[in-house]
Scaffold this motif. Structure first.
Motif, PDB file in Angstrom:
ATOM      1  N   GLY A 138      36.202  40.199  41.494  1.00 15.46           N
ATOM      2  CA  GLY A 138      34.819  39.865  41.168  1.00 15.46           C
ATOM      3  C   GLY A 138      33.773  40.754  41.814  1.00 15.46           C
ATOM      4  O   GLY A 138      32.737  41.025  41.220  1.00 15.46           O
ATOM      5  N   ASN A 139      34.014  41.244  43.032  1.00  9.96           N
ATOM      6  CA  ASN A 139      33.032  42.068  43.743  1.00  9.96           C
ATOM      7  C   ASN A 139      33.404  43.546  43.784  1.00  9.96           C
ATOM      8  O   ASN A 139      32.870  44.288  44.603  1.00  9.96           O
ATOM      9  N   LEU A 140      34.339  43.944  42.922  1.00 10.49           N
ATOM     10  CA  LEU A 140      34.871  45.295  43.030  1.00 10.49           C
ATOM     11  C   LEU A 140      34.451  46.191  41.877  1.00 10.49           C
ATOM     12  O   LEU A 140      34.257  45.732  40.755  1.00 10.49           O
ATOM     13  N   ASP A 141      34.366  47.490  42.156  1.00  9.33           N
ATOM     14  CA  ASP A 141      34.108  48.468  41.104  1.00  9.33           C
ATOM     15  C   ASP A 141      35.370  48.594  40.252  1.00  9.33           C
ATOM     16  O   ASP A 141      36.460  48.179  40.668  1.00  9.33           O
ATOM     17  N   PRO A 142      35.258  49.164  39.051  1.00 10.49           N
ATOM     18  CA  PRO A 142      36.415  49.227  38.144  1.00 10.49           C
ATOM     19  C   PRO A 142      37.651  49.920  38.735  1.00 10.49           C
ATOM     20  O   PRO A 142      38.769  49.437  38.559  1.00 10.49           O
ATOM     21  N   ALA A 143      37.475  51.024  39.440  1.00 10.98           N
ATOM     22  CA  ALA A 143      38.634  51.739  39.989  1.00 10.98           C
ATOM     23  C   ALA A 143      39.346  50.910  41.056  1.00 10.98           C
ATOM     24  O   ALA A 143      40.580  50.840  41.084  1.00 10.98           O
ATOM     25  N   THR A 144      38.580  50.251  41.909  1.00  8.87           N
ATOM     26  CA  THR A 144      39.184  49.418  42.951  1.00  8.87           C
ATOM     27  C   THR A 144      39.813  48.173  42.337  1.00  8.87           C
ATOM     28  O   THR A 144      40.857  47.706  42.798  1.00  8.87           O
ATOM     29  N   SER A 145      39.206  47.657  41.274  1.00  5.28           N
ATOM     30  CA  SER A 145      39.789  46.507  40.570  1.00  5.28           C
ATOM     31  C   SER A 145      41.180  46.846  40.063  1.00  5.28           C
ATOM     32  O   SER A 145      42.114  46.044  40.192  1.00  5.28           O
ATOM     33  N   VAL A 146      41.331  48.030  39.502  1.00  4.69           N
ATOM     34  CA  VAL A 146      42.639  48.463  39.006  1.00  4.69           C
ATOM     35  C   VAL A 146      43.639  48.516  40.159  1.00  4.69           C
ATOM     36  O   VAL A 146      44.785  48.069  40.029  1.00  4.69           O
ATOM     37  N   LEU A 147      43.221  49.043  41.297  1.00  2.64           N
ATOM     38  CA  LEU A 147      44.078  49.122  42.481  1.00  2.64           C
ATOM     39  C   LEU A 147      44.530  47.733  42.920  1.00  2.64           C
ATOM     40  O   LEU A 147      45.717  47.510  43.226  1.00  2.64           O
ATOM     41  N   VAL A 148      43.622  46.786  42.935  1.00  2.37           N
ATOM     42  CA  VAL A 148      43.929  45.426  43.356  1.00  2.37           C
ATOM     43  C   VAL A 148      44.877  44.750  42.361  1.00  2.37           C
ATOM     44  O   VAL A 148      45.864  44.114  42.753  1.00  2.37           O
ATOM     45  N   VAL A 149      44.610  44.901  41.076  1.00  2.00           N
ATOM     46  CA  VAL A 149      45.480  44.297  40.059  1.00  2.00           C
ATOM     47  C   VAL A 149      46.879  44.898  40.146  1.00  2.00           C
ATOM     48  O   VAL A 149      47.878  44.176  40.081  1.00  2.00           O
ATOM     49  N   GLU A 150      46.965  46.198  40.332  1.00  2.00           N
ATOM     50  CA  GLU A 150      48.277  46.839  40.450  1.00  2.00           C
ATOM     51  C   GLU A 150      49.016  46.359  41.701  1.00  2.00           C
ATOM     52  O   GLU A 150      50.230  46.164  41.672  1.00  2.00           O
ATOM     53  N   ALA A 151      48.301  46.119  42.785  1.00  2.00           N
ATOM     54  CA  ALA A 151      48.933  45.594  43.997  1.00  2.00           C
ATOM     55  C   ALA A 151      49.487  44.189  43.748  1.00  2.00           C
ATOM     56  O   ALA A 151      50.592  43.858  44.204  1.00  2.00           O
TER      57      ALA A 151
END
Length: 181
Positions: A138-151
């Motif tokens: 919710g508080n993340l930019d698109p690139a970091t969101s992808v990193l979090v989802v992949e984790a």
């Protein structure tokens, strides 16, 4: 990896809190490994949470009085793990998620996105059997969101159950299943 989706106010976060043993159900029961948790005292539930669950809260829920590294290692220390080992794993996770802040910094001195990634590090530190995440991007930019989802996907591939509350169609699409409330 399962997404819980639906309009605000439908009980998605409440369901996560029930599954994470932070709330008691008004009816029905919650089983962990086939055993009901209904009769457990709060201390027993806390030990079970620390050993089996990881939780990423919507607002990060970091302790403002403790350092970043102490926030990440809290559950490992509660379980009796050596502080040195927990801190080493915490630093690895912080590096993996690009949280480039001094570990002695307090949560009030980091951005909202950094706080959310710190909360993810805390949740993943013990390699929990169950990872519960409430709007983790919710508080993340698109690139970091992808990193979090992949984790989270990587964690699910280890055999862990990952349940994500999300309003993001991209996050829901990355899940194996979606339950709409």
């Amino acid at each position: 990896m399962t997404a819980l989706t639906g309009p605000s106010g439908r009980g998605k976060s409440t369901l996560l809190y029930l599954l994470g043993l932070m709330l008691h159900p008004a009816s029905g029961e919650i089983l962990v490994d086939g055993d009901s948790v209904a009769g457990m005292r709060d201390a027993q539930r806390a030990r079970l949470r620390a050993s089996r669950f990881g939780f990423v809260f919507q607002d990060a829920a970091l302790d403002q009085t403790r350092t970043v590294i102490d926030n990440v290692t809290e559950t490992a220390l509660y379980r009796g793990e050596a502080k040195r080992d927990a801190r080493a794993r915490a630093r690895e996770l912080l590096d993996r998620f690009g949280v480039d802040v001094p570990p002695d910094r307090k949560p009030g001195q980091v951005s909202g996105g950094q706080a959310q990634r710190i909360a993810l590090c805390r949740a993943l530190l013990n390699a929990p059997a169950v990872l519960l995440a409430d709007e983790p991007t919710g508080n993340l930019d698109p690139a970091t969101s992808v990193l979090v989802v992949e984790a989270m996907r990587d964690h699910a591939r280890t055999g862990a159950a990952v349940i994500v509350v999300t309003h993001s169609p991209e996050v829901a699409a990355a899940c194996d299943a979606e339950i709409r409330l």
